[in-house]
Design a protein around this motif. Structure first.
Motif, PDB file in Angstrom:
ATOM      1  N   TYR A  68       0.844  -1.194   0.000  1.00 37.77           N
ATOM      2  CA  TYR A  68       0.000   0.000   0.000  1.00 37.77           C
ATOM      3  C   TYR A  68       0.881   1.245   0.000  1.00 37.77           C
ATOM      4  CZ  TYR A  68      -4.116   2.886   0.965  1.00 37.77           C
ATOM      5  OH  TYR A  68      -5.140   3.814   0.877  1.00 37.77           O
ATOM      6  N   ASP A  69       1.556   1.453  -1.128  1.00 39.35           N
ATOM      7  CA  ASP A  69       2.381   2.646  -1.274  1.00 39.35           C
ATOM      8  C   ASP A  69       2.385   3.077  -2.735  1.00 39.35           C
ATOM      9  OD1 ASP A  69       4.421   1.149  -2.728  1.00 39.35           O
ATOM     10  OD2 ASP A  69       5.207   0.472  -0.801  1.00 39.35           O
ATOM     11  N   SER A  70       2.822   4.304  -2.967  1.00 46.21           N
ATOM     12  CA  SER A  70       2.784   4.892  -4.304  1.00 46.21           C
ATOM     13  C   SER A  70       3.591   4.077  -5.309  1.00 46.21           C
ATOM     14  CB  SER A  70       3.302   6.327  -4.247  1.00 46.21           C
ATOM     15  OG  SER A  70       3.390   6.883  -5.538  1.00 46.21           O
ATOM     16  N   HIS A  71       4.772   3.657  -4.928  1.00 45.24           N
ATOM     17  CA  HIS A  71       5.647   2.927  -5.847  1.00 45.24           C
ATOM     18  C   HIS A  71       4.977   1.649  -6.357  1.00 45.24           C
ATOM     19  CE1 HIS A  71       9.332   1.282  -7.573  1.00 45.24           C
ATOM     20  NE2 HIS A  71       9.071   0.147  -6.924  1.00 45.24           N
ATOM     21  N   SER A  72       4.371   0.881  -5.453  1.00 48.19           N
ATOM     22  CA  SER A  72       3.732  -0.386  -5.838  1.00 48.19           C
ATOM     23  C   SER A  72       2.522  -0.134  -6.737  1.00 48.19           C
ATOM     24  CB  SER A  72       3.306  -1.173  -4.601  1.00 48.19           C
ATOM     25  OG  SER A  72       4.430  -1.543  -3.832  1.00 48.19           O
ATOM     26  N   PHE A  73       1.743   0.894  -6.401  1.00 48.46           N
ATOM     27  CA  PHE A  73       0.567   1.206  -7.217  1.00 48.46           C
ATOM     28  C   PHE A  73       0.973   1.683  -8.606  1.00 48.46           C
ATOM     29  CE2 PHE A  73      -2.168   0.879  -3.516  1.00 48.46           C
ATOM     30  CZ  PHE A  73      -3.408   0.567  -4.060  1.00 48.46           C
ATOM     31  N   ILE A  74       2.004   2.504  -8.697  1.00 50.38           N
ATOM     32  CA  ILE A  74       2.441   3.006 -10.006  1.00 50.38           C
ATOM     33  C   ILE A  74       2.916   1.857 -10.891  1.00 50.38           C
ATOM     34  CG2 ILE A  74       4.262   4.347 -11.157  1.00 50.38           C
ATOM     35  CD1 ILE A  74       3.918   6.438  -8.943  1.00 50.38           C
ATOM     36  N   SER A  75       3.650   0.930 -10.323  1.00 50.85           N
ATOM     37  CA  SER A  75       4.100  -0.231 -11.075  1.00 50.85           C
ATOM     38  C   SER A  75       2.902  -1.018 -11.611  1.00 50.85           C
ATOM     39  CB  SER A  75       4.960  -1.131 -10.186  1.00 50.85           C
ATOM     40  OG  SER A  75       5.346  -2.301 -10.872  1.00 50.85           O
ATOM     41  N   ALA A  76       1.866  -1.194 -10.761  1.00 53.89           N
ATOM     42  CA  ALA A  76       0.662  -1.923 -11.171  1.00 53.89           C
ATOM     43  C   ALA A  76      -0.127  -1.136 -12.222  1.00 53.89           C
ATOM     44  CB  ALA A  76      -0.212  -2.211  -9.954  1.00 53.89           C
ATOM     45  N   ILE A  77      -0.156   0.195 -12.091  1.00 54.59           N
ATOM     46  CA  ILE A  77      -0.862   1.039 -13.066  1.00 54.59           C
ATOM     47  C   ILE A  77      -0.246   0.893 -14.454  1.00 54.59           C
ATOM     48  CG2 ILE A  77      -1.260   3.446 -13.768  1.00 54.59           C
ATOM     49  CD1 ILE A  77      -1.597   4.059 -10.724  1.00 54.59           C
ATOM     50  N   LYS A  78       1.063   0.913 -14.523  1.00 55.58           N
ATOM     51  CA  LYS A  78       1.736   0.785 -15.820  1.00 55.58           C
ATOM     52  C   LYS A  78       1.442  -0.558 -16.469  1.00 55.58           C
ATOM     53  CE  LYS A  78       5.436   4.083 -14.794  1.00 55.58           C
ATOM     54  NZ  LYS A  78       6.881   4.280 -14.561  1.00 55.58           N
ATOM     55  N   ARG A  79       1.369  -1.611 -15.649  1.00 55.51           N
ATOM     56  CA  ARG A  79       1.028  -2.927 -16.190  1.00 55.51           C
ATOM     57  C   ARG A  79      -0.431  -2.968 -16.648  1.00 55.51           C
ATOM     58  NH1 ARG A  79       3.427  -4.540 -11.346  1.00 55.51           N
ATOM     59  NH2 ARG A  79       1.474  -5.500 -10.614  1.00 55.51           N
ATOM     60  N   ALA A  80      -1.301  -2.355 -15.853  1.00 49.98           N
ATOM     61  CA  ALA A  80      -2.731  -2.372 -16.171  1.00 49.98           C
ATOM     62  C   ALA A  80      -3.037  -1.622 -17.465  1.00 49.98           C
ATOM     63  CB  ALA A  80      -3.532  -1.770 -15.021  1.00 49.98           C
ATOM     64  N   MET A  81      -2.348  -0.511 -17.689  1.00 51.74           N
ATOM     65  CA  MET A  81      -2.619   0.292 -18.880  1.00 51.74           C
ATOM     66  C   MET A  81      -2.169  -0.407 -20.160  1.00 51.74           C
ATOM     67  SD  MET A  81      -1.887   4.140 -17.386  1.00 51.74           S
ATOM     68  CE  MET A  81      -2.229   4.955 -18.930  1.00 51.74           C
ATOM     69  N   LYS A  82      -1.287  -1.392 -20.022  1.00 53.08           N
ATOM     70  CA  LYS A  82      -0.861  -2.167 -21.195  1.00 53.08           C
ATOM     71  C   LYS A  82      -1.952  -3.131 -21.660  1.00 53.08           C
ATOM     72  CE  LYS A  82       4.148  -2.249 -20.300  1.00 53.08           C
ATOM     73  NZ  LYS A  82       5.302  -3.150 -19.997  1.00 53.08           N
ATOM     74  N   ILE A  83      -2.858  -3.507 -20.745  1.00 56.98           N
ATOM     75  CA  ILE A  83      -3.873  -4.511 -21.064  1.00 56.98           C
ATOM     76  C   ILE A  83      -4.706  -4.079 -22.268  1.00 56.98           C
ATOM     77  CG2 ILE A  83      -5.971  -5.652 -20.231  1.00 56.98           C
ATOM     78  CD1 ILE A  83      -4.743  -5.600 -17.402  1.00 56.98           C
ATOM     79  N   CYS A  84      -5.203  -2.844 -22.240  1.00 59.75           N
ATOM     80  CA  CYS A  84      -6.050  -2.369 -23.343  1.00 59.75           C
ATOM     81  C   CYS A  84      -5.238  -2.001 -24.579  1.00 59.75           C
ATOM     82  CB  CYS A  84      -6.887  -1.179 -22.888  1.00 59.75           C
ATOM     83  SG  CYS A  84      -8.180  -1.624 -21.696  1.00 59.75           S
ATOM     84  N   ARG A  85      -3.984  -1.631 -24.379  1.00 59.55           N
ATOM     85  CA  ARG A  85      -3.144  -1.288 -25.537  1.00 59.55           C
ATOM     86  C   ARG A  85      -2.762  -2.527 -26.336  1.00 59.55           C
ATOM     87  NH1 ARG A  85      -0.195   2.474 -22.050  1.00 59.55           N
ATOM     88  NH2 ARG A  85       1.495   0.945 -21.901  1.00 59.55           N
ATOM     89  N   GLU A  86      -2.666  -3.661 -25.676  1.00 60.68           N
ATOM     90  CA  GLU A  86      -2.144  -4.865 -26.330  1.00 60.68           C
ATOM     91  C   GLU A  86      -3.234  -5.798 -26.856  1.00 60.68           C
ATOM     92  OE1 GLU A  86       0.455  -6.598 -23.474  1.00 60.68           O
ATOM     93  OE2 GLU A  86       2.030  -5.072 -23.737  1.00 60.68           O
TER      94      GLU A  86
END
Length: 368
Positions: free
Chosen positions: A315-333
């Motif tokens: 539950y910290d910014s770094h972990s969420f940002i890493s997950a956000i970048k992975r999540a945004m690839k889902i719709c792009r790919e």
């Protein structure tokens, strides 16, 4: 039952023009049961046009008076939400009129037994033991309830489910036009009340850290609450004024427009303290939007990493940002990603949820 009985809904919260998001799940559950033939009576619902602590006092007063007058009304089923502060007033209908009792837990009854709630807990616990049926929003919370009060009849029903007529895949381009955000700007979204425990602080921290790398990121916030002024000050302190779009309170039927504008929905509540499901995250997925949340047993009930969203390890910014970048690839790919995300939560659609809940109530309260 040959014919459906009247269900008297007892709840201190219900949507209003002043607070359209307050208790939407209570109304959704009631509307769903009505579709399956139950007669819904809301005379025990605490409703008022006032806000703040005065409004809260008025809501509870109306609720308690409504419960006491049940002894003079036609017998039906008493369906209670959030009973912690009014359990005492339920007993006349249960003991004198022998009303079958259904209790829908939402978390605070078990999670928040501190201060004055410690005094009311024995009454709440006794009420739960006397219930014909106890409703839990998730399997994870059901296990918690059963550990706390062994032997009670617990049925899982996810807070009325998701209205498929409202929360569905919409054109992102059209929704961005309505909201007023350019299509080419990456957007992360927050939909919740602006109150302690709902995660608005870490959302701002995540956005601040994201724009340090990419100035075009926008944070879209939907919701309101008593920490609104504090949040606006924090936005100024973090110099996020040009990267925040604050929509305020939005009617439930319009939230899907905002959710469809997100590239990722950030579900950042403190799960272990206040959440028993996270229906808003499921609603976002029904719109075809990937969800980023803390990795817990609860979020793993409905988020499939790599398909419908991603999970943050801490539950910290770094972990969420890493997950956000992975999540945004889902719709792009994947061209079909939004459809796959929406289909992943099809079992949470209201019509199915309401049907199963209706059957469970009928079975538990039959011949009572």
């Amino acid at each position: 039952m040959d014919s459906k009985k009247t269900i008297y809904v007892a709840s201190p919260i219900w949507p209003s023009n002043r607070e359209p998001s307050l208790g939407t799940f209570v109304k959704t559950i009631s509307d769903g049961l009505e579709q399956f033939g139950w007669k819904i009576n809301t005379s025990c619902v605490g409703r008022t046009r006032y806000g703040g602590q005065f409004g809260k006092a008025v809501r509870y007063s109306k609720l308690c008076v409504g419960l006491l007058t049940l002894i003079f009304k036609k017998k039906g089923i008493l369906y209670i939400h959030l009973p912690t502060w009014f359990a005492l007033f339920c007993w006349p209908a249960v003991l004198i009129r022998k009303f079958p009792l259904v209790i829908n837990l939402h978390g605070s009854e078990i999670h928040s037994r501190r201060h004055l709630s410690k005094i009311t807990w024995p009454l709440t616990k006794k009420l739960l033991k006397n219930a014909n049926l106890v409703i839990s929003p998730s399997d994870t919370f059901k296990r918690r309830v059963e550990n706390e009060i062994p032997g009670i009849n617990v049925f899982v029903s996810p807070s009325g489910g998701v209205d498929a007529d409202v929360f569905k895949i919409l054109s992102k381009e059209h929704c961005r036009e309505i909201v007023g955000i350019r299509r080419d700007v990456p957007v992360i979204g927050y939909v919740s009340r602006i109150v302690p425990g709902k995660g608005w602080k870490i959302f701002l921290e995540i956005l601040h850290d994201l724009i340090s790398c990419d100035e075009n990121f926008i944070g879209l916030i939907v919701g309101d609450g008593f920490e609104r002024i504090q949040m606006l000050k924090e936005i100024t302190n973090l110099k996020l004024e040009n990267n925040i779009f604050f929509a305020g309170a939005v009617e439930h039927k319009d939230i899907s427009t905002y959710m469809s504008s997100f590239d990722a929905f950030i579900f950042c509540s403190k799960i272990e303290d206040v959440d028993t499901l996270g229906l808003v995250a499921i609603e976002a997925m029904a719109c075809g939007t990937p969800v980023v949340a803390l990795d817990t047993k609860l979020t793993r009930e409905y988020i499939i990493p790599g398909l419908s969203g991603e999970l943050a390890s801490e539950y910290d910014s770094h972990s969420f940002i890493s997950a956000i970048k992975r999540a945004m690839k889902i719709c792009r790919e994947s061209e079909n990603a939004r459809y796959d995300i929406s289909e992943s939560v099809k079992d949470y659609r209201s019509i199915s949820v309401s049907s199963h809940l209706s059957e469970a109530i009928e079975k538990a309260c039959n011949n009572v």
